[in-house]
Design a protein around this motif. Structure first.
Motif, mmCIF file in Angstrom:
data_model
loop_
_atom_site.group_PDB
_atom_site.id
_atom_site.type_symbol
_atom_site.label_atom_id
_atom_site.label_comp_id
_atom_site.label_asym_id
_atom_site.label_seq_id
_atom_site.Cartn_x
_atom_site.Cartn_y
_atom_site.Cartn_z
ATOM 1 N N ARG A 57 -18.946 -49.552 19.475
ATOM 2 C CA ARG A 57 -17.414 -49.504 18.729
ATOM 3 C C ARG A 57 -16.552 -50.791 18.047
ATOM 4 N N LEU A 58 -15.678 -50.206 16.869
ATOM 5 C CA LEU A 58 -15.480 -50.890 16.164
ATOM 6 C C LEU A 58 -14.063 -51.998 17.343
ATOM 7 N N LYS A 59 -14.134 -53.670 16.960
ATOM 8 C CA LYS A 59 -12.782 -54.101 18.084
ATOM 9 C C LYS A 59 -11.709 -53.834 17.598
ATOM 10 N N ALA A 60 -11.286 -53.358 16.420
ATOM 11 C CA ALA A 60 -10.334 -53.953 16.085
ATOM 12 C C ALA A 60 -8.720 -52.342 16.454
ATOM 13 N N PRO A 61 -7.944 -52.946 16.339
ATOM 14 C CA PRO A 61 -6.126 -52.260 16.993
ATOM 15 C C PRO A 61 -6.079 -50.649 17.087
ATOM 16 N N ILE A 62 -7.398 -50.229 15.287
ATOM 17 C CA ILE A 62 -6.216 -48.861 15.181
ATOM 18 C C ILE A 62 -7.789 -48.634 14.879
ATOM 19 N N VAL A 63 -7.780 -47.530 15.856
ATOM 20 C CA VAL A 63 -9.974 -46.935 15.809
ATOM 21 C C VAL A 63 -9.457 -45.555 16.266
ATOM 22 N N PRO A 64 -10.056 -44.836 15.005
ATOM 23 C CA PRO A 64 -11.018 -44.518 14.104
ATOM 24 C C PRO A 64 -10.642 -45.414 12.839
ATOM 25 N N HIS A 65 -11.553 -45.906 12.175
ATOM 26 C CA HIS A 65 -11.287 -46.860 10.723
ATOM 27 C C HIS A 65 -11.386 -46.225 9.949
ATOM 28 N N MET A 66 -10.541 -45.201 9.323
ATOM 29 C CA MET A 66 -10.365 -43.765 7.946
ATOM 30 C C MET A 66 -9.552 -44.173 7.245
ATOM 31 N N GLY A 67 -10.266 -44.196 6.068
ATOM 32 C CA GLY A 67 -10.159 -44.388 4.164
ATOM 33 C C GLY A 67 -10.740 -45.364 3.783
ATOM 34 N N TRP A 68 -10.000 -45.407 3.332
ATOM 35 C CA TRP A 68 -10.770 -46.603 1.268
ATOM 36 C C TRP A 68 -10.685 -47.687 2.111
ATOM 37 N N ASN A 69 -11.677 -48.873 1.481
ATOM 38 C CA ASN A 69 -11.872 -50.579 2.075
ATOM 39 C C ASN A 69 -12.773 -51.270 1.211
#
Length: 214
Positions: A114-126
């Motif tokens: 699982r990603l450790k970022a504050p907001i999951v899922p990671h959704m969108g352009w990057n």
């Protein structure tokens, strides 16, 4: 007389954006068949392994059509394979979701977590951080791609030894975290993002891959 288009099999194992992948690959210049047939997928010039959803469910579906053996057989013969999203994740040793550990295809060492970022899922352009000399990203090194995921490989564990060439690993930063966005390793390539949903940049990347099959 125009040259024959490369043949690409999109593996149907019960998961993935099959029709979206099919349409995108046709636009990229391939002759495409969506199939779960082992022999047809073995004989195609290129194999695409899509995937959405849970790692465990994808591996169950993949084994149901002998997809794990198919991938290994193709790579043993130097025949190209492209994994997309969870189709990339299952190429690693294992996936860990909700405390459940599932064995992957083990083509690369590493753990999908699982990603450790504050907001999951990671959704969108990057953005992506592309290594020098990439073939897959040639011409779109500075473009953005479309991601939809909660899990990824956050540590790359395979390093060049004994004269073997180091795979080209592309990374993406996300909200204080960082994960593997793509890998180019001889005949085996994969992207965590969805090139079939990434507009012109994704179309260009798929055309690069299809072009390498000629």
């Amino acid at each position: 007389m125009s040259p024959t288009k490369p043949s690409v099999a999109v593996l149907d194992y019960g998961t993935g954006n099959l029709r979206s992948a099919e349409r995108a690959l046709v636009r990229a210049g391939a002759q495409v068949e969506v199939t779960s047939d082992y022999d047809a997928a073995t004989e195609a010039d290129g194999l695409v392994v899509p995937g959405v959803g849970a790692f465990e469910a994808c591996m169950t579906g993949l084994r149901g059509v002998r997809g794990d053996r198919l991938i290994g057989r193709r790579l043993a013969g130097g025949r190209p394979v492209l994994g997309i999203c969870v189709g990339m994740q299952i190429l690693f040793d294992r996936g860990v979701e909700h405390g459940v550990e599932t064995e992957g295809c083990a083509e690369w060492p590493g753990t999908v977590e699982r990603l450790k970022a504050p907001i999951v899922p990671h959704m969108g352009w990057n953005v992506v951080e592309v290594p020098e000399g990439s073939t897959l990203f040639a011409g779109v090194e500075d473009e953005r791609f479309y991601f939809v995921h909660s899990y990824a490989v956050r540590e790359w564990e395979l390093h060049a030894t004994g004269g073997f060439r180091q795979p080209a690993v592309t990374w993406t930063p996300y909200d204080g975290d960082r994960f593997v966005a793509a890998v180019e390793n001889g005949p085996l390539c994969a992207t965590q993002f969805h090139p079939e949903k990434s507009g012109d940049a994704g179309a260009h990347l798929l055309a690069n891959w299809v072009g390498s099959l000629r």
